[in-house]
Scaffold this motif. Structure first.
Motif, PDB file in Angstrom:
ATOM      1  N   CYS A 146       0.665  -0.986  -0.029  1.00  0.00           N
ATOM      2  CA  CYS A 146       0.243   0.115   0.027  1.00  0.00           C
ATOM      3  C   CYS A 146       0.941   1.233  -0.018  1.00  0.00           C
ATOM      4  O   CYS A 146       1.998   1.165   0.534  1.00  0.00           O
ATOM      5  N   SER A 147       0.397   2.232  -0.617  1.00  0.00           N
ATOM      6  CA  SER A 147       0.892   3.600  -0.936  1.00  0.00           C
ATOM      7  C   SER A 147       0.501   4.700  -0.542  1.00  0.00           C
ATOM      8  O   SER A 147      -0.746   4.884  -0.495  1.00  0.00           O
ATOM      9  N   SER A 148       1.056   5.667   0.220  1.00  0.00           N
ATOM     10  CA  SER A 148       0.636   6.960   0.569  1.00  0.00           C
ATOM     11  C   SER A 148       1.469   8.001   0.329  1.00  0.00           C
ATOM     12  O   SER A 148       2.708   7.774   0.296  1.00  0.00           O
ATOM     13  N   VAL A 149       1.061   9.250  -0.110  1.00  0.00           N
ATOM     14  CA  VAL A 149       1.796  10.400  -0.259  1.00  0.00           C
ATOM     15  C   VAL A 149       1.302  11.572   0.313  1.00  0.00           C
ATOM     16  O   VAL A 149       0.000  11.874   0.190  1.00  0.00           O
ATOM     17  N   ASN A 150       2.006  12.125   1.110  1.00  0.00           N
ATOM     18  CA  ASN A 150       1.345  13.524   1.817  1.00  0.00           C
ATOM     19  C   ASN A 150       1.753  14.626   0.766  1.00  0.00           C
ATOM     20  O   ASN A 150       2.960  14.827   0.672  1.00  0.00           O
ATOM     21  N   VAL A 151       0.621  15.434   0.334  1.00  0.00           N
ATOM     22  CA  VAL A 151       1.004  16.481  -0.474  1.00  0.00           C
ATOM     23  C   VAL A 151       0.541  17.905   0.122  1.00  0.00           C
ATOM     24  O   VAL A 151       0.791  19.074  -0.584  1.00  0.00           O
ATOM     25  N   ALA A 152       0.256  17.752   1.234  1.00  0.00           N
ATOM     26  CA  ALA A 152      -0.121  19.062   1.775  1.00  0.00           C
ATOM     27  C   ALA A 152      -0.245  19.078   3.503  1.00  0.00           C
ATOM     28  O   ALA A 152      -0.117  18.007   4.107  1.00  0.00           O
ATOM     29  N   SER A 153       0.070  20.213   4.097  1.00  0.00           N
ATOM     30  CA  SER A 153       0.066  20.396   5.635  1.00  0.00           C
ATOM     31  C   SER A 153      -0.271  21.851   5.849  1.00  0.00           C
ATOM     32  O   SER A 153       0.084  22.616   5.132  1.00  0.00           O
ATOM     33  N   THR A 154      -0.754  22.064   7.126  1.00  0.00           N
ATOM     34  CA  THR A 154      -1.011  23.190   7.640  1.00  0.00           C
ATOM     35  C   THR A 154       0.234  23.894   7.764  1.00  0.00           C
ATOM     36  O   THR A 154       0.342  25.417   7.447  1.00  0.00           O
ATOM     37  N   LYS A 155       1.403  23.394   7.959  1.00  0.00           N
ATOM     38  CA  LYS A 155       2.624  24.189   8.151  1.00  0.00           C
ATOM     39  C   LYS A 155       3.258  24.742   6.778  1.00  0.00           C
ATOM     40  O   LYS A 155       3.920  25.598   6.726  1.00  0.00           O
ATOM     41  N   ALA A 156       3.309  23.831   5.864  1.00  0.00           N
ATOM     42  CA  ALA A 156       3.834  23.876   4.492  1.00  0.00           C
ATOM     43  C   ALA A 156       2.769  24.411   3.444  1.00  0.00           C
ATOM     44  O   ALA A 156       3.328  24.827   2.521  1.00  0.00           O
ATOM     45  N   GLY A 157       1.508  24.143   3.553  1.00  0.00           N
ATOM     46  CA  GLY A 157       0.599  24.569   2.508  1.00  0.00           C
ATOM     47  C   GLY A 157       0.352  23.419   1.473  1.00  0.00           C
ATOM     48  O   GLY A 157       0.691  22.254   2.042  1.00  0.00           O
ATOM     49  N   ILE A 158      -0.138  23.568   0.310  1.00  0.00           N
ATOM     50  CA  ILE A 158      -0.535  22.543  -0.625  1.00  0.00           C
ATOM     51  C   ILE A 158       0.432  22.637  -1.704  1.00  0.00           C
ATOM     52  O   ILE A 158       0.545  23.497  -2.318  1.00  0.00           O
ATOM     53  N   ASN A 159       0.992  21.375  -1.990  1.00  0.00           N
ATOM     54  CA  ASN A 159       1.821  21.353  -3.187  1.00  0.00           C
ATOM     55  C   ASN A 159       1.178  20.942  -4.096  1.00  0.00           C
ATOM     56  O   ASN A 159       0.951  19.628  -4.460  1.00  0.00           O
ATOM     57  N   MET A 160       0.796  21.685  -5.083  1.00  0.00           N
ATOM     58  CA  MET A 160      -0.182  21.414  -6.158  1.00  0.00           C
ATOM     59  C   MET A 160       0.671  20.763  -7.291  1.00  0.00           C
ATOM     60  O   MET A 160      -0.053  19.885  -7.864  1.00  0.00           O
ATOM     61  N   ASP A 161       1.740  20.891  -7.477  1.00  0.00           N
ATOM     62  CA  ASP A 161       2.749  20.007  -8.506  1.00  0.00           C
ATOM     63  C   ASP A 161       2.604  18.541  -8.080  1.00  0.00           C
ATOM     64  O   ASP A 161       2.312  17.561  -8.825  1.00  0.00           O
ATOM     65  N   ALA A 162       2.318  18.403  -6.701  1.00  0.00           N
ATOM     66  CA  ALA A 162       2.452  16.918  -6.112  1.00  0.00           C
ATOM     67  C   ALA A 162       0.979  16.424  -6.586  1.00  0.00           C
ATOM     68  O   ALA A 162       0.913  15.256  -6.762  1.00  0.00           O
ATOM     69  N   ILE A 163       0.026  17.322  -6.060  1.00  0.00           N
ATOM     70  CA  ILE A 163      -1.358  16.852  -6.438  1.00  0.00           C
ATOM     71  C   ILE A 163      -1.489  16.255  -7.831  1.00  0.00           C
ATOM     72  O   ILE A 163      -2.180  15.398  -8.356  1.00  0.00           O
TER      73      ILE A 163
END
Lengths: 453, 142
Positions: A146-163
């Motif tokens: 199983c795979s998971s990727v964290n693409v956003a956080s309250t501290k860093a914002g949202i990485n739209m490229d990753a999304i």
């Protein structure tokens, strides 16, 4: 007698009639010392290390099951996010590593191993890009990973490229596993504010601040809560919250006991209890039914979000009191395909993606196990992920998206995975485009809430 | 460390017999309180959260008929287990039995005893559940 008659009967009723079980005991194993320049040596190191700590995992869990007469539904393993120690590898090497994880899981006798993951909320390393690119191949060539990727956080914002990359990976995974109803996507989670000690697969991994090896436990028990609410009858909401808290308190205590016992057998530290109400496709083991018992006609009716918020909060409060090591998601899960009541509500047209999105703002995860038409544009999937991330980022909570653009399927079809993954009716997605928004790329800056120092 | 009601009762009886004729309610209370405080603070006696009591709780239900308790207690005796407490009620035609059994000196483990009990349950057409006492303690006591 040191216990009241009623107390004993209550426990028996929970375990024998109301499907109370421990949902998962998850052994977290660090792979940070398995690095080698040579991929073959790396693979061997990974395999050996997982076997070293995990080989008795199923046996120990079974022993504890027998000892307490309490069933443990799943025994699983989570490893360090693969992109972190193995950052120097290329796409095909990561696929090889996934196969090694799969082989180790098979040898141990577990159904899922999680941690084929990356944390890219602020940006990518080269290895992380390669790993994300490898996900569709890894998930289509393995059964248990199983795979998971964290693409956003309250501290860093949202990485739209990753999304955008993840939306592509999801589409590609759906295509590569089209012969099995795009099952690969059921093993892929996109996160905002991911917890590092979540024991629930598919989104589990062994966080970077975790010890060498640790045992976490996830409890379940919607059936128990449902029966408690039903027998509470017509009370006001405060009393109802009390009923939920009392019940969850007890199941959390049982969960902690089991977790500690399994950890003791392993001789490893006990990590956390995740006090989530996690439904299963079994009848009566449903969050939707709880919401209905609380008084809404069906999931999706006005009031559903408020009922879910109260349920989620009561679960957390009871858990905090019951255990000093609460972690993970800890709340109510609302996966669609794994919950009979949710499936029914979608099939009747009572529950839409939009209402689900509102519900995710107050519960512990996000849009979970949602099947959408196979021809849903990549940008629309990116938009759905971005919306969820925004909810998580602004509210300082975890949100996740596990979406299945079922290849070749249309609204009205269903995909049946059987087992715990259940049956997913294809849900309607808005035809409006967000391509020009998500296509801008870059990063949504972190909100003011991130400036807490 | 927690002290059960049973232990306090035992302490009280001991204090009374030791004090003999001097025993007044006030004096007994004082002695017992002292002993409880002493036990509570005794070093090295702190138990881990998951302390294994070696006791299990057996619950049996079913339509009442002759010989249920005889069968169950025979199996317990055969397994060299000790019955610590027992409570039985007949509700209309239903038979309910709850027992606390110490299995720590038994050559059999919980699973084997459970298998024995399942046989009896089938034979007598009742339901028998056996669970570790720790589970009840964890769920119902803080």
């Amino acid at each position: 007698m040191p216990y009241e008659f009623e107390e004993i009967l209550e426990t028996i009723k929970m375990t024998e009639i109301e499907h109370f079980d421990i949902r998962t005991v998850t052994l977290g194993i660090s792979l940070r010392d398995c690095v080698d320049r040579n991929i073959e040596i790396t693979k061997q190191k990974i395999y050996d290390k997982i076997l070293k700590y995990g080989k008795n995992h199923v046996k120990y869990a079974k022993e504890v099951e027998d000892q307490y007469g309490l069933s443990i539904a799943n025994k699983r393993i989570a490893v360090t996010p693969i992109s972190i120690p193995f950052d120097h590898f290329k796409r095909d090497d990561f696929v090889e590593i996934a196969k090694t994880l799969d082989k180790a899981a098979e040898e141990i006798g577990i159904d899922f191993i999680a941690g084929f993951s990356a944390l890219v909320q602020k940006g990518f390393t080269n290895g992380e890009r390669e790993l994300i690119e490898s996900i569709p191949y890894a998930l289509s060539q393995t059964k248990r990973v199983c795979s998971s990727v964290n693409v956003a956080s309250t501290k860093a914002g949202i990485n739209m490229d990753a999304i955008n990359l993840m939306a592509e990976a999801i589409k590609k995974t759906a295509e590569l596993t089209k012969d099995q109803n795009s099952i690969g996507c059921a093993k892929l989670v996109v996160y905002c504010n991911v917890p590092e000690d979540n024991p629930f697969v598919a989104g589990a991994f062994h966080g970077i601040s975790e010890p060498e090896v640790v045992l976490n436990v996830g409890i379940s028990g919607p059936g128990v809560v449902l029966d408690a609410i039903k027998s509470a009858g017509k009370t006001d909401l405060q009393s109802l919250a009390e009923v939920i808290k009392r019940t969850v308190f007890k199941i959390t205590r049982a969960g902690e006991l089991v977790g500690r016992k399994v950890a003791e057998k392993h001789g490893v530290p006990f990590g956390i209890v995740d006090i989530s109400l996690a439904p299963t496709p079994a009848e009566g083991d449903s969050i939707a039914d709880i919401l209905i018992a609380m008084g809404v006609e069906d999931v999706g009716a006005p009031g559903t979000t408020a009922a879910l918020a109260m349920l989620n909060d009561s679960v957390k409060k009871a858990g905090l009191m019951a255990s000093s090591s609460v972690g993970g998601m800890s709340g109510a899960f609302i996966p669609v395909s794994e919950d009979q009541g949710m499936i029914r509500a979608v099939q009747k047209g009572h529950l839409t993606i939009e209402k689900l999105e509102a519900m995710t703002a107050v519960c512990s995860v996000g849009l979970d196990m949602i099947a959408v038409p196979g021809d849903t544009p990549t940008s629309t999937i990116a938009g759905i992920i971005a919306d969820e991330c925004a909810i998580g980022m602004i509210n300082n909570k975890t949100t996740a998206v596990r979406i299945i653009p079922a290849y070749g399927k249309k609204v009205g079809d269903t995909v049946d995975y059987g087992g715990l993954l259940g049956l997913a009716p294809i849900m309607k997605v808005s035809n409006l485009s967000c391509e020009n928004f998500v296509g801008r790329g870059g990063r949504v800056p972190a909100p003011t809430g991130s400036l807490t120092n | 460390m927690r002290i059960s009601e049973e232990e306090i009762r035992k302490l009280t009886l001991e204090a009374m017999s030791e004090l003999g004729e001097r025993a007044t309610p006030e004096l007994v209370k004082k002695v017992v309180e002292k002993s409880v405080a002493k036990i509570g603070s005794a070093p090295g006696k702190i138990q881990s959260d998951t302390f294994d009591s070696g006791r299990i709780i057996l619950t049996a239900f079913g339509l009442d008929h002759a010989g249920i308790i005889a069968k169950i207690t025979q199996a317990i005796a055969d397994a060299e287990c000790d019955i610590r407490d027992m409570s039985q009620k007949i509700l209309d035609v239903f038979f309910t039995l709850i027992m606390i059994i110490d299995i720590s000196n038994s050559p059999k483990d919980l699973k084997e005893i459970q298998t024995d009990m399942n046989k009896i349950a089938e034979e007598m057409n009742i339901k028998v559940f056996m669970q570790h006492e720790d589970l009840f303690r964890f769920m119902h006591r803080i």
